[in-house]
Design an enzyme around this catalytic site. Sequence first.
Site, PDB file in Angstrom:
ATOM      1  N   GLY A   1       0.795  -1.219   0.000  1.00 18.12           N
ATOM      2  CA  GLY A   1       0.000   0.000   0.000  1.00 18.12           C
ATOM      3  C   GLY A   1       0.829   1.272   0.000  1.00 18.12           C
TER       4      GLY A   1
ATOM      5  CG  ASP B   1      -1.328   0.843  -3.845  1.00 18.56           C
ATOM      6  OD1 ASP B   1      -1.856   0.638  -4.947  1.00 18.56           O
ATOM      7  OD2 ASP B   1      -0.964  -0.074  -3.095  1.00 18.56           O
TER       8      ASP B   1
ATOM      9  CD  GLU C   1      -0.471  -4.470  -2.924  1.00 17.48           C
ATOM     10  OE1 GLU C   1      -0.833  -3.355  -2.544  1.00 17.48           O
ATOM     11  OE2 GLU C   1       0.644  -4.681  -3.490  1.00 17.48           O
TER      12      GLU C   1
END
Length: 273
Positions: free
Chosen positions: A124, A127, A147
Amino acid sequence: MNPPEFSTLAVTLVDHVAEVRLNRPDKSNAMNEAMWQEIRQAFEWVDATPEARVAILSGEGKNFCAGIDLAMLGSIQQQIAHADGARSRETLRRLILDLQDCLSSIERCRKPVLAAIQGACVGGALDLVTCCDMRYAAPDAFFSIKEIDLGMVADVGTLQRLPRLIGEGMTRELAYTGRTVDADEAEKLGLINFKFGDFSRLTVEVRKIAQTIAAKSPLAIRGSKDVLNFSRDHSVADGLNYVAGWNAAMLLSADLGECIAAQREKRAAQFGD
């Protein structure tokens, strides 16, 4: 204006430069439920605060961010529980969309956001930094789309934004393999703008870049980010039409007059927020 206080972030504002620091160093700044929401609140504050002309996103401790907190990941099943499977899946979709929006708040923020990255920037966190305008790193920084190693599809922005930074082929390699990219490779790929010699240098130099931006016309900086974001997602013709509309509305500003006067008088320009 005093910055807001958060449980997972430390926010400061000095000389028009806001710094938003992920502040869970004992957890490698893993993103728990509160942090996701506070990231959005922090960048909405940066966007709404005239004195904040540019922002730095950084992480406290030895790691920038270890991605989503696995405890939060483990609680999702309880959050979406419903006797009707369709309603459960609808709730999960809405949860994912909300997490996406938390990070997209950085992209929506009208002020440029510079990421200063050390240590881990995985899952994350990747991201998160792809939402930023620029990324800078210390030599120990490393990146991965983790992920895939959890049996997941990355779903909060990496697969959409990373190809525009490093290309389709490399994004697919990283997404399918989950392999780690060090700071040297990240710089070659264009994932980061520059790798500095050590963490202290990273901190100093990123602040210098931020201060350079803060000294420019705030209106023109906000307009440049808006036009760049629009143009990235549209055709060249659409982008040209959009910037024509922007400048028709904003070009003849007090900032333009101040820039011309400052150059004529051989002094630094001074702008209102």
